[in-house]
Design a protein around this motif. Sequence first.
Motif, PDB file in Angstrom:
ATOM      1  N   LEU A  83       0.827  -0.944   0.105  1.00 47.60           N
ATOM      2  CA  LEU A  83      -0.079  -0.177   0.134  1.00 47.60           C
ATOM      3  C   LEU A  83       0.925   1.224  -0.026  1.00 47.60           C
ATOM      4  N   VAL A  97       0.925   5.312   0.477  1.00 44.30           N
ATOM      5  CA  VAL A  97      -0.053   6.559   0.821  1.00 44.30           C
ATOM      6  C   VAL A  97       0.632   7.849   0.689  1.00 44.30           C
ATOM      7  N   LEU A 100     -11.893  -0.640   0.369  1.00 42.00           N
ATOM      8  CA  LEU A 100     -12.741   0.676   0.626  1.00 42.00           C
ATOM      9  C   LEU A 100     -12.667   1.044   2.265  1.00 42.00           C
ATOM     10  N   TRP A 136     -10.277   0.087   4.333  1.00 44.45           N
ATOM     11  CA  TRP A 136      -8.807   0.758   4.532  1.00 44.45           C
ATOM     12  C   TRP A 136      -8.956   2.014   4.212  1.00 44.45           C
ATOM     13  N   ARG A 137      -9.369   2.470   2.945  1.00 44.74           N
ATOM     14  CA  ARG A 137      -9.308   3.765   2.734  1.00 44.74           C
ATOM     15  C   ARG A 137      -9.821   4.781   3.630  1.00 44.74           C
ATOM     16  N   TRP A 172      -7.700   4.929   6.764  1.00 47.37           N
ATOM     17  CA  TRP A 172      -6.655   5.859   6.382  1.00 47.37           C
ATOM     18  C   TRP A 172      -7.040   7.386   6.579  1.00 47.37           C
TER      19      TRP A 172
END
Length: 171
Positions: A41, A43, A153, A155-156, A159
């Motif tokens: 991932l 970011v 989704l 996880w987003r 975040w």
Amino acid sequence: IVYTDIILPKNAPAEYADRATLWNAVQKIEKNKNARLAKELDVALPITENVETHKAIMKEYGQYLADQGMCVDLAIHKTENNPHGHFLLTVRSIGEDGQWLPKAKKVNILDEAGNRIPLLDEDGKQKKDRQGRKQWKSKDSRITDWGDRNTLLKWRIKWADVCNKYLPHEC
């Protein structure tokens, strides 16, 4: 790279805190030559914040991922106009006994009455494996939901929540 860390799930062996030991163990458990060893991932980190805040954001989010059972190897890159982070995640989770769990398990397909359905050969006879055991129709069932779209989704959203927690609240 200005910071690296490894965050482990609660049942992981302590020696996995060493990057080389962790990834050697991951490579050892995978038997297929084309096996997926990790998921990455990438970011973006808030450009307005300093490295200490970036560390706090990455560690909190990394712990969120580790709490789901995966080992998390994280790094922060600090460039002038693009601070960002990387999470390298194991694709297998760690079981309660500290051992790697399988990625998937076979589940028998059942008929309307709840009975297993035999796997038939071209002559209509039930197939047998090399040890002479009867074969049944089955499918693979994933152990985790880490590859699902809805999980990504979630996880987003998490975040965004973690990042927003560390940003100054302006009126």
